[in-house]
Design a protein around this motif. Structure first.
Motif, PDB file in Angstrom:
ATOM      1  N   MET A 127       0.834  -1.187   0.000  1.00 29.80           N
ATOM      2  CA  MET A 127       0.000   0.000   0.000  1.00 29.80           C
ATOM      3  C   MET A 127       0.880   1.253   0.000  1.00 29.80           C
ATOM      4  SD  MET A 127      -3.585   0.267   1.955  1.00 29.80           S
ATOM      5  CE  MET A 127      -2.935   0.003   3.585  1.00 29.80           C
ATOM      6  N   GLN A 128       1.959   1.214   0.766  1.00 32.14           N
ATOM      7  CA  GLN A 128       2.872   2.350   0.788  1.00 32.14           C
ATOM      8  C   GLN A 128       3.598   2.508  -0.546  1.00 32.14           C
ATOM      9  OE1 GLN A 128       5.483   2.003   4.164  1.00 32.14           O
ATOM     10  NE2 GLN A 128       3.794   1.953   5.649  1.00 32.14           N
ATOM     11  N   ASP A 129       3.945   1.383  -1.203  1.00 31.10           N
ATOM     12  CA  ASP A 129       4.570   1.453  -2.529  1.00 31.10           C
ATOM     13  C   ASP A 129       3.634   2.136  -3.517  1.00 31.10           C
ATOM     14  OD1 ASP A 129       6.778   0.170  -1.551  1.00 31.10           O
ATOM     15  OD2 ASP A 129       6.248  -1.805  -2.347  1.00 31.10           O
ATOM     16  N   HIS A 130       2.361   1.733  -3.502  1.00 31.65           N
ATOM     17  CA  HIS A 130       1.380   2.353  -4.392  1.00 31.65           C
ATOM     18  C   HIS A 130       1.257   3.850  -4.092  1.00 31.65           C
ATOM     19  CE1 HIS A 130      -0.520  -0.956  -6.667  1.00 31.65           C
ATOM     20  NE2 HIS A 130      -0.154  -1.706  -5.649  1.00 31.65           N
ATOM     21  N   ALA A 131       1.209   4.184  -2.820  1.00 35.26           N
ATOM     22  CA  ALA A 131       1.055   5.592  -2.444  1.00 35.26           C
ATOM     23  C   ALA A 131       2.256   6.412  -2.902  1.00 35.26           C
ATOM     24  CB  ALA A 131       0.880   5.713  -0.929  1.00 35.26           C
ATOM     25  N   ARG A 132       3.475   5.829  -2.770  1.00 35.31           N
ATOM     26  CA  ARG A 132       4.681   6.544  -3.189  1.00 35.31           C
ATOM     27  C   ARG A 132       4.663   6.813  -4.678  1.00 35.31           C
ATOM     28  NH1 ARG A 132       7.532   3.611   0.191  1.00 35.31           N
ATOM     29  NH2 ARG A 132       8.058   2.075  -1.371  1.00 35.31           N
ATOM     30  N   LEU A 133       4.302   5.795  -5.468  1.00 32.40           N
ATOM     31  CA  LEU A 133       4.282   5.964  -6.917  1.00 32.40           C
ATOM     32  C   LEU A 133       3.244   6.991  -7.325  1.00 32.40           C
ATOM     33  CD1 LEU A 133       5.157   5.173  -9.761  1.00 32.40           C
ATOM     34  CD2 LEU A 133       3.436   3.379  -9.710  1.00 32.40           C
ATOM     35  N   ARG A 134       2.062   6.912  -6.737  1.00 33.39           N
ATOM     36  CA  ARG A 134       1.001   7.836  -7.126  1.00 33.39           C
ATOM     37  C   ARG A 134       1.314   9.264  -6.677  1.00 33.39           C
ATOM     38  NH1 ARG A 134      -3.799   5.361  -8.949  1.00 33.39           N
ATOM     39  NH2 ARG A 134      -3.427   3.152  -9.225  1.00 33.39           N
ATOM     40  N   THR A 135       2.041   9.399  -5.578  1.00 27.41           N
ATOM     41  CA  THR A 135       2.476  10.736  -5.186  1.00 27.41           C
ATOM     42  C   THR A 135       3.490  11.264  -6.184  1.00 27.41           C
ATOM     43  OG1 THR A 135       2.112  10.258  -2.849  1.00 27.41           O
ATOM     44  CG2 THR A 135       3.594  12.089  -3.373  1.00 27.41           C
ATOM     45  N   ALA A 136       4.419  10.389  -6.602  1.00 26.14           N
ATOM     46  CA  ALA A 136       5.432  10.806  -7.575  1.00 26.14           C
ATOM     47  C   ALA A 136       4.802  11.170  -8.908  1.00 26.14           C
ATOM     48  CB  ALA A 136       6.461   9.692  -7.762  1.00 26.14           C
ATOM     49  N   SER A 137       3.719  10.492  -9.264  1.00 26.56           N
ATOM     50  CA  SER A 137       3.080  10.772 -10.548  1.00 26.56           C
ATOM     51  C   SER A 137       1.961  11.796 -10.428  1.00 26.56           C
ATOM     52  CB  SER A 137       2.509   9.471 -11.146  1.00 26.56           C
ATOM     53  OG  SER A 137       1.464   8.977 -10.338  1.00 26.56           O
ATOM     54  N   GLY A 138       1.676  12.234  -9.214  1.00 21.97           N
ATOM     55  CA  GLY A 138       0.667  13.269  -9.036  1.00 21.97           C
ATOM     56  C   GLY A 138      -0.753  12.779  -9.117  1.00 21.97           C
ATOM     57  N   ALA A 139      -0.979  11.463  -9.013  1.00 21.30           N
ATOM     58  CA  ALA A 139      -2.329  10.926  -9.155  1.00 21.30           C
ATOM     59  C   ALA A 139      -3.158  11.223  -7.915  1.00 21.30           C
ATOM     60  CB  ALA A 139      -2.268   9.417  -9.386  1.00 21.30           C
ATOM     61  N   ALA A 140      -4.465  11.418  -8.130  1.00 28.01           N
ATOM     62  CA  ALA A 140      -5.360  11.723  -7.013  1.00 28.01           C
ATOM     63  C   ALA A 140      -5.956  10.460  -6.415  1.00 28.01           C
ATOM     64  CB  ALA A 140      -6.475  12.648  -7.487  1.00 28.01           C
ATOM     65  N   THR A 141      -5.886   9.329  -7.133  1.00 24.09           N
ATOM     66  CA  THR A 141      -6.487   8.099  -6.641  1.00 24.09           C
ATOM     67  C   THR A 141      -5.599   7.468  -5.570  1.00 24.09           C
ATOM     68  OG1 THR A 141      -5.415   6.871  -8.408  1.00 24.09           O
ATOM     69  CG2 THR A 141      -7.651   7.629  -8.810  1.00 24.09           C
ATOM     70  N   ARG A 142      -6.198   6.567  -4.783  1.00 25.59           N
ATOM     71  CA  ARG A 142      -5.419   5.828  -3.792  1.00 25.59           C
ATOM     72  C   ARG A 142      -5.785   4.355  -3.889  1.00 25.59           C
ATOM     73  NH1 ARG A 142      -8.126   4.671   1.025  1.00 25.59           N
ATOM     74  NH2 ARG A 142     -10.268   5.434   1.080  1.00 25.59           N
ATOM     75  N   VAL A 143      -4.909   3.513  -3.336  1.00 18.97           N
ATOM     76  CA  VAL A 143      -5.081   2.067  -3.410  1.00 18.97           C
ATOM     77  C   VAL A 143      -4.992   1.493  -2.004  1.00 18.97           C
ATOM     78  CG1 VAL A 143      -4.123  -0.088  -4.307  1.00 18.97           C
ATOM     79  CG2 VAL A 143      -4.097   1.955  -5.720  1.00 18.97           C
ATOM     80  N   THR A 144      -5.949   0.618  -1.670  1.00 19.98           N
ATOM     81  CA  THR A 144      -5.848  -0.142  -0.426  1.00 19.98           C
ATOM     82  C   THR A 144      -5.578  -1.593  -0.781  1.00 19.98           C
ATOM     83  OG1 THR A 144      -8.251  -0.440  -0.384  1.00 19.98           O
ATOM     84  CG2 THR A 144      -7.352   1.400   0.876  1.00 19.98           C
ATOM     85  N   VAL A 145      -4.764  -2.255   0.042  1.00 21.73           N
ATOM     86  CA  VAL A 145      -4.347  -3.638  -0.207  1.00 21.73           C
ATOM     87  C   VAL A 145      -4.724  -4.482   1.000  1.00 21.73           C
ATOM     88  CG1 VAL A 145      -2.435  -5.165  -0.818  1.00 21.73           C
ATOM     89  CG2 VAL A 145      -2.408  -2.766  -1.576  1.00 21.73           C
ATOM     90  N   GLU A 146      -5.439  -5.580   0.754  1.00 20.68           N
ATOM     91  CA  GLU A 146      -5.893  -6.469   1.832  1.00 20.68           C
ATOM     92  C   GLU A 146      -5.464  -7.896   1.512  1.00 20.68           C
ATOM     93  OE1 GLU A 146     -10.111  -8.261   3.574  1.00 20.68           O
ATOM     94  OE2 GLU A 146     -10.110  -6.623   2.106  1.00 20.68           O
ATOM     95  N   PRO A 147      -4.774  -8.586   2.431  1.00 25.13           N
ATOM     96  CA  PRO A 147      -4.366  -9.967   2.149  1.00 25.13           C
ATOM     97  C   PRO A 147      -5.546 -10.925   2.296  1.00 25.13           C
ATOM     98  CG  PRO A 147      -3.702  -9.383   4.358  1.00 25.13           C
ATOM     99  CD  PRO A 147      -4.324  -8.141   3.768  1.00 25.13           C
ATOM    100  N   VAL A 148      -5.551 -11.979   1.476  1.00 24.78           N
ATOM    101  CA  VAL A 148      -6.517 -13.066   1.634  1.00 24.78           C
ATOM    102  C   VAL A 148      -5.880 -14.096   2.554  1.00 24.78           C
ATOM    103  CG1 VAL A 148      -7.836 -14.859   0.449  1.00 24.78           C
ATOM    104  CG2 VAL A 148      -7.471 -12.642  -0.660  1.00 24.78           C
ATOM    105  N   LEU A 149      -6.475 -14.305   3.703  1.00 21.74           N
ATOM    106  CA  LEU A 149      -5.891 -15.202   4.715  1.00 21.74           C
ATOM    107  C   LEU A 149      -6.694 -16.496   4.812  1.00 21.74           C
ATOM    108  CD1 LEU A 149      -5.116 -12.569   7.513  1.00 21.74           C
ATOM    109  CD2 LEU A 149      -3.540 -13.552   5.829  1.00 21.74           C
TER     110      LEU A 149
END
Length: 921
Positions: free
Chosen positions: A884-906
């Motif tokens: 989730m932090q990797d996605h947030a870092r990339l989207r911040t670097a690219s200026g995207a307004a969307t966000r991504v949440t990641v949930e493991p299947v247990l």
């Protein structure tokens, strides 16, 4: 009872386990076999199934087959390489058959930062615009944002696009051309369009631009469109106007994503450039580059890099492109050939002096003169063809042919022009003189053979570009006699585009059969459309290009991204005895070269060709020693001065353009580590190489090293594997490259290479299904002594499934997977990733007795449920947070307004469980 499944759930149906994927509709399931590949996905309706579809668990079976250390390590590698739905922020990385360069990520990041991606990618020839557009397409497809697309391109590029999408990105697309459309539409229901039936298409612009098709395509067109050679869709010619009308209609939909590609966005025509920019955003048509806000807005949609920017900057691309060495090769005319040149010039000057004072009549005489002199300078065969074509009187086609302009009629690009001169005895005498010259030795051909000799001895593989069809056939025949041991072929406009492609492919096939040298003689029908970098490393301009852009296009077929040679040579042949060669060098080519050295870019001819024609005629007259008064009477000096001013303007405009459009806002180095992290998780080319070497050895068919390549003799594998590989078009002995660029006839050995993918899938399947490849002994449990540990260590090989929720205008749920290796001691995680892999890869010190081995395995199985609900579940949640932090870092670097949440299947899937014992046990 109805059970609702969501992506990531395990499902039992039709007697096996599946993973639920995002469903295409309500009440429908999309399932992928747990031990299969993406290609095995099925769609089913649970209400129609004989046996009920039920939830499933992925448990380590009680009778899991034991294995040894080497095979356990092989299984871990195979699992990593089978996964195609990576959980990292670059979703497309798992699908690529190549390693993108850092600079090629910039357009992808620009697209990700836009709510509706619209880009004009104007990188130099050979930098990789196709790759950059394909990266954007593949990424958006893997994010679930693109289901259908169309690539619009000139007809001669259609098959190349289909091949590139398949080979590099794993995307199957169909070609829609005047020859294929009727076949594709046959049998479709009336309510269904071709583009409904085939969501992935590569479409010929010349086929679809017609008014009767344009409106229908606009209604059915997908919402993601790539336009190649976009500069050919603006202009005043009828064909270009039709193309622009088509694109303007598509651009009116504000939600349509459009990626425009061109190496020549601005040819000096401000209106044409404004129309091109209007396809991105209508307000861009009114250009105001002095306005900082305008430049800032445009910079979000426009990227332009020259090769010099990438090689000399901080991009680390010193080996992405070869070094380029350019030389001139002057040759002398024989007396007989010089006499013929002079006789033709004298005749032409007579026609010019009789043309009168009317601008049109005089211009036609100039064009006829220049057209005929181009043929005379090319070869006696071309001169003879032009003299015999003199009555065709196609004066409206003369100018574009003279200046090597792009033509809507690709098949006519190398036909000798008709001059329109009236027949008379003097012209008949020239015909007779040309017929006599054809039977004499050709000094120009002799000079070519002299130039090629040393290069051939060094192992070079040249492409010789000629301007005219007759010249190409003459040169091909001469080179076959001079170099009988080489493969020498010609590709000209007499061949259809498919036949041209096949002829080049046949030369590549000859390379696969054995080490061969080759020479290709080609006309400018091949200066666009077919990439030649893997087969050839030298370009010879047998005939000078009169348009610097065409000159660059010729060299760009060979000197481009993916060229395996470290040095590319280009040779420009000319005769100082020829008035026409000297005029072209002075008026056009050397001026353009000065601008290229100053700005790093090759500029096209000024759009208004009148001054060019006048300057050339003046230069020819002066070189021939004609009276200066004739040039003054015809006002040719005005054209020479105008040309000098035009070149100065072009130089200044290019300097301004570099300042305006330099792509400095993006810092790909800041994002490159994210791409590297994805490669580490999914498996790099080096990982793929190591795995294939081990796997082929296990199958009893080790790879054969050969120079810079590896040879995989897949024909010697057992029948089941051989059949699987044949379905992916791998038969016989397969040539594998271990580093880019890959030489001719070989492909880079990556995780997506059919050999890697097939072996990895087979090994994972063999571990999960006791009936599959049982002779390999690829089991899921094991125990052995290892010097790598000092206390009992358990290694769990996990497949973790994640649910990615993209929060945007339209929320999307995606499924991702990741392979992980976790080392535990006393119920605590002590190593993951590379550290855990080192433990698994450490060779076993001895074999345990079966009873001792089974005892350690049994204890590990007993403790597994607690570990799955404790440290392994915590590890999966931790990985989800990291992602989730990797996605947030990339989207911040690219200026995207969307966000991504990641949930493991247990709980995570336990593919393997291995016990490492201290060496003294």
């Amino acid at each position: 009872m109805t059970v609702n499944f969501v992506p990531g759930d395990l499902v039992r149906a039709r007697g096996r386990e599946w993973v639920a994927l995002p469903a295409p509709g309500e009440g429908i399931l999309a399932l992928r076999p747990l031990s299969g590949s993406e290609n095995d996905t099925v769609i089913l309706d649970p209400s129609l199934e004989i046996q009920p579809v039920a939830p499933a668990r992925f448990d380590l079976p009680a009778d899991a087959r034991p294995t040894v250390q080497a095979k356990a390590a092989l299984l871990a590698d195979a699992l990593q390489l089978t996964l195609r739905r990576g959980a990292g922020p670059f979703r497309s990385a798992a699908q690529l058959s190549f390693e993108p360069r850092t600079y090629q990520l910039v357009p992808l990041l620009m697209a990700l930062r836009l709510q509706v991606p619209r880009l004009l990618i104007a990188d130099d020839v050979g930098i990789g615009k196709t790759i950059e557009a394909g990266l954007i397409l593949r990424e958006l497809m893997d994010r679930g944002e693109v289901d259908a697309f169309s690539v619009l391109c000139p007809p001669h590029l259609v098959e190349q696009w289909v091949g590139e999408l398949k080979q590099r990105f794993g995307i199957d697309a169909v070609a829609v051309t005047s020859g294929s459309a009727a076949r594709l539409e046959r049998g479709l229901p009336l309510a269904q369009t071709l583009f409904d039936a085939y969501p992935h298409t590569v479409v010929s612009l010349d086929y679809i631009k017609a008014e009767k098709r344009r409106e229908g395509f606009a209604r059915a067109c997908p919402d993601f469109v790539i336009v190649d050679e976009a500069h050919a869709c603006v202009g005043t010619q009828r064909g270009r106007q039709q193309r622009f009308d088509l694109l303007a209609g598509l651009a009116r939909d504000p939600q349509r994503r459009m990626i425009l590609l061109t190496a020549t966005p601005h040819s000096g025509d401000e209106d044409a450039f404004g129309r091109l920019l209007s396809l991105i955003e209508p307000s861009f048509a009114t250009m105001n580059f002095e306005d900082a806000r305008y430049r800032e807005r445009l910079a979000r949609h426009f990227v332009q890099r020259r090769r010099i920017d990438l090689v000399s900057g901080d991009w680390g691309e010193t080996r992405a492109f070869p070094r380029h060495e350019t030389t001139e090769f002057p040759y002398r005319l024989s007396q007989a050939h010089l006499d013929f040149h002079n006789a033709v010039l004298d005749y032409c000057f007579g026609v010019v002096s009789r043309a009168g004072s009317g601008l049109r009549e005089r211009r036609l005489a100039f064009w006829g003169t220049l057209a005929l002199m181009r043929c005379v300078g090319s070869s006696p065969a071309a001169a003879l063809a032009a003299l015999r074509n003199r009555m065709s009187n196609e004066s409206d086609r003369l100018e574009p042919q003279i200046y090597d302009e792009d033509s809507d009629d690709e098949d006519a690009v190398d036909i000798e022009p008709g001059t329109g001169f009236d027949a008379d005895p003097a012209l008949q005498a020239l015909v007779a003189q040309a017929e006599e010259l054809i039977r004499k030795p050709d000094p120009k051909l002799a000079a070519l053979i002299e130039a090629l000799g040393p290069l051939i001895r060094k192992g070079a593989n040249p492409v010789v570009f000629c301007r005219f069809l007759a010249t190409a056939e003459h040169v091909r025949d001469g080179l076959r006699k001079a170099f009988p041991e080489l493969v020498v072929e010609a590709v000209t406009g007499v061949l259809t585009p498919d036949e041209r492609r096949d002829r080049v492919a046949d030369m590549a096939a000859a390379e696969v059969e054995g080490e061969v040298q080759r020479i290709l003689v080609a006309t400018d029908c091949l200066s666009e459309g077919i990439n030649l970098q893997q087969l050839f490393d030298t370009v010879v301009h047998y005939d000078l290009c009169w348009n610097p852009t065409r000159h660059q296009q010729r060299e760009g077929r060979v000197d481009r991204f993916g060229q395996p040679a470290e040095l590319v040579r280009s040779i420009m042949m000319f005769s100082p005895d020829s008035a026409i060669d000297g005029a072209v060098l002075d008026v056009i080519l050397r001026k353009a070269e000065e601008i290229r050295k100053a700005t790093g870019i090759t500029v096209p001819l000024p759009d208004e060709r009148g001054p060019v024609t006048d300057a050339l005629m003046a230069a020819v007259m002066l070189r021939r020693g004609r009276p200066r008064q004739l040039a003054l009477d015809l006002r040719l000096e005005d054209g020479s001065r105008a040309m000098e001013a035009r070149w100065r303007d072009v130089l200044e405009n290019e300097r301004k353009s570099r300042a305006r459009f330099a792509q400095n806002a993006m810092k790909p180095q800041e994002v490159a580590p994210e791409w590297e992290k994805v490669r580490t998780l999914l498996g790099s080319p080096e990982d793929a190489k190591t795995f294939v070497e081990r796997a082929m050895s296990r199958f009893g068919v080790p790879l054969e090293p050969r120079r810079t390549l590896l040879i995989a003799h897949v024909h010697a594998l057992e029948a089941g594997l051989k059949e699987r590989l044949a379905q992916r078009n791998l038969t016989g002995s397969v040539r594998l490259a271990t580093a880019e660029p890959a030489p001719a006839g070989a492909a880079l050995l990556t995780r997506t290479h059919p050999l890697t993918a097939t072996l990895a899938e087979a090994l994972v399947e063999a571990s999960l299904d006791p009936e599959a490849l049982s002779g390999l002994g690829i089991g899921r449990v094991g125990a052995w002594p290892s010097a790598a540990v000092r206390q009992v260590t358990r290694l769990a090989l996990l497949r973790i499934r994640f649910k990615l929720t993209v929060h945007a205008r339209k929320e999307r749920l995606l499924l991702a997977e990741e392979a992980a290796l976790v080392a535990m001691q006393d119920g605590r995680i002590v190593a993951t990733g590379d550290a855990a892999r080192e433990l698994l890869n450490a060779p076993a010190e001895a074999d345990l007795a079966p009873s001792a081995r089974d005892r350690f395995i049994a204890r590990a199985k007993e403790d597994l449920p607690g570990l799955l609900n404790g440290p392994l579940a915590a590890f999966a949640r931790s990985r989800a947070e990291d992602l989730m932090q990797d996605h947030a870092r990339l989207r911040t670097a690219s200026g995207a307004a969307t966000r991504v949440t990641v949930e493991p299947v247990l709980p995570p899937d336990v593919i393997g469980l291995f016990v490492l014992l201290p060496g003294e046990v």
